[in-house]
Scaffold this motif. Structure first.
Motif, short mmCIF file in Angstrom:
data_model
loop_
_atom_site.label_atom_id
_atom_site.label_comp_id
_atom_site.label_asym_id
_atom_site.label_seq_id
_atom_site.Cartn_x
_atom_site.Cartn_y
_atom_site.Cartn_z
N GLU A 1 13.26 6.72 7.70
CA GLU A 1 12.21 7.47 8.41
C GLU A 1 11.72 8.66 7.58
O GLU A 1 11.66 9.79 8.05
CB GLU A 1 12.71 7.94 9.79
N ARG A 2 11.37 8.38 6.35
CA ARG A 2 10.81 9.39 5.46
C ARG A 2 9.51 8.84 4.88
O ARG A 2 9.21 7.66 4.99
CB ARG A 2 11.79 9.74 4.35
N LEU A 3 8.75 9.72 4.26
CA LEU A 3 7.51 9.27 3.64
C LEU A 3 7.35 9.89 2.25
O LEU A 3 7.93 10.92 1.94
CB LEU A 3 6.29 9.58 4.53
N ARG A 4 6.55 9.22 1.45
CA ARG A 4 6.22 9.70 0.10
C ARG A 4 4.70 9.80 0.01
O ARG A 4 3.99 8.82 0.26
CB ARG A 4 6.78 8.78 -0.96
N VAL A 5 4.21 10.98 -0.37
CA VAL A 5 2.78 11.21 -0.47
C VAL A 5 2.39 11.19 -1.94
O VAL A 5 2.94 11.94 -2.75
CB VAL A 5 2.39 12.56 0.17
N HIS A 6 1.45 10.31 -2.26
CA HIS A 6 0.99 10.15 -3.63
C HIS A 6 -0.33 10.88 -3.83
O HIS A 6 -1.28 10.69 -3.05
CB HIS A 6 0.79 8.67 -3.96
N ALA A 7 -0.41 11.69 -4.90
CA ALA A 7 -1.66 12.36 -5.25
C ALA A 7 -2.46 11.51 -6.21
O ALA A 7 -1.93 10.61 -6.87
CB ALA A 7 -1.36 13.72 -5.86
N ALA A 8 -3.73 11.84 -6.32
CA ALA A 8 -4.61 11.08 -7.20
C ALA A 8 -4.20 11.20 -8.66
O ALA A 8 -4.48 10.30 -9.47
CB ALA A 8 -6.05 11.55 -7.02
#
Length: 462
Positions: free
Chosen positions: A295-302
């Motif tokens: 229940e975690r997330l990874r946010v990817h930048a451009a």
């Protein structure tokens, strides 16, 4: 079940009420001003009670005092019934704005029968006229299709419409291109992305790694609330990502701010970042969101960078819901979705958030006669709306609808300087200054103008 049109037989357009969409501060102020002008208001609120959007962030304290949060016509109506104004120098919470001001206002004998909660407007048009029918249009009543508390659908007729429905229900996406980031909707469904301005003292935030995305006042408040939580709950990590290359806009004007509490907000934010309690990431433009195990997330930048978190708090602004107005003849600014004459004055790429030219019925007019968008929604995607602006908008509009065009044109407004203003090259995201949108009014002295002055001869046009 579908209901018949309310109030139809034998009535002319002038016999119908002025319908106000939304029972927030500006919507109820519109009703109070209409009553003073001898006009009949009918307020339709989608929520179960007045001020429903403010209730969602009722745990947040505003950065302006009570004296800057009250509409004059509303106060006059309340005082007729013995209402005692709160201490003018106190800083209210959102919940107090509702309980101590909006609820008593809606409960006055003059408004209690004219405010209908749990009435959601589904569409606005003209009776027997679609958008393309122009002959006789201005003499035809408005028709509002409304969902009532029992789920039935009714058509209501109005002589004029004032849309004060706000933007709270339509937050802007995290994606930097104006679209939801890839995977954003799935993360929302998984409840890994919260609603804007959540109460972080509730369960789900302590001893977790929490990411706040956005650079406006709502982001600042969430970051500071998480900072306090981290200081009392070891293991709580606070990440703050902004699209701008520097956090100067979010830090505000400090001691130069016309509202001291707003200046202190930025100063505390800077302290939390410099002390290491908050990890600031600049130039971060969200492109994709990945749900991880546990229940975690990874946010990817451009640019290829990533940030991992247990929860993400979005603070990237809001947008107006224009879907209900598809049969109304609108004239909107192509950049910010505000009325065309207002757009250049508030565009966050050019506008100084410390000042705004006073404006009323003339600037807010659309090709659809006697239709107005006011309050936060009138600013479209721009984040710089102040409550006092909305109060002056509806005062002018009520005068115009009553035929007093001299009073309608005599708009006056002074706003406190922010001490820092956006300009070309600042964070291009229209990030919502939500608390600024709900707190400010005319200061006792002329404000110090800092940044690019904005008026009819300034803004984008220059």
């Amino acid at each position: 079940m579908v209901a018949v049109v309310e109030g139809q037989a034998g009535m002319t357009r002038a016999d119908h009420p002025v319908v106000v969409i939304g029972a927030g501060p500006v919507g109820l102020a519109a009703a109070a001003h209409l009553l003073e002008r001898g006009l009949e208001p009918l307020v339709l609120e989608a929520g179960s009670s007045v001020g429903s959007s403010i209730r969602a962030w009722g745990h947040v304290r505003l950065f302006s005092t009570w004296r800057y949060n009250l509409d004059p016509a509303s106060v006059r109506l309340l005082e007729k019934h013995g209402w005692q104004s709160p201490r003018p120098t106190a800083l209210p919470y959102g919940s107090q704005i509702v309980a101590d001001y909006l609820e008593p206002l809606a409960a006055t004998p003059e408004l209690s029968s004219r405010v209908r909660t749990r009435h959601r407007v589904l569409a606005v048009t003209r009776q027997d006229r679609d958008k393309g029918a122009g002959i006789g249009r201005d003499q035809t009543p408005f028709l509002l299709r409304v969902q009532r508390p029992d789920g039935s659908i009714a058509d209501l007729l109005a002589r004029a419409v004032i849309d004060a429905s706000g933007t709270w229900e339509t937050p802007a996406p995290l994606g930097s291109s104006g679209l939801p980031a890839l995977g954003e909707e799935e993360a929302v469904q998984a409840r890994l992305i919260t609603a804007p301005l959540p109460d972080v003292s509730a369960s789900g935030f302590a001893r977790r790694r929490v990411l706040v995305v956005g650079g406006g006042h709502s982001a600042a408040n969430s970051v500071l609330a998480l900072s306090r939580l981290a200081q009392t709950n070891p293991g709580t990590e606070v990440l703050w990502a902004i699209r701008a290359e520097t956090p100067g806009r979010a830090y505000g004007g400090g001691s130069a701010d016309g509202l001291p509490a707003r200046g202190q907000l930025g100063a505390r934010l800077r302290t939390m970042v410099e002390s290491g309690v908050v990890h600031l990431v600049t130039g971060f433009r969200t492109e994709r969101i990945e749900i991880l195990e546990g229940e975690r997330l990874r946010v990817h930048a451009a640019d290829g960078r990533t940030l991992d978190a247990d929860r993400l708090i979005p603070a990237t602004g809001f947008r107006p819901d224009l879907s209900i107005l598809s049969e109304v003849r609108l004239d909107l600014d192509p950049a910010v979705d505000a009325p065309r004459q207002l757009g250049p004055l508030i565009d966050p790429d050019f506008h100084s958030c410390g000042t705004v030219e006073p404006h009323g019925a003339t600037v807010l007019a659309h090709p659809e006669e006697d239709f107005y968008i006011v309050g936060m929604k009138s600013y479209g995607r721009a984040p710089t709306f102040l409550m006092a602006t909305g109060y002056e908008q509806v005062r002018s509009i009520a005068a115009a609808l009553a035929g007093d065009h001299v009073a309608a044109g005599a708009v006056q407004l002074e706003l406190p300087a922010t001490g820092v203003c956006s300009g070309v090259g600042s964070d291009g995201a229209a990030e919502e200054s939500l608390l600024g949108a709900s707190c400010c009014s005319t200061p006792e002295k002329t404000p110090v103008v800092i940044g690019f002055p904005t008026g009819l001869a300034h803004g984008r046009s220059s």
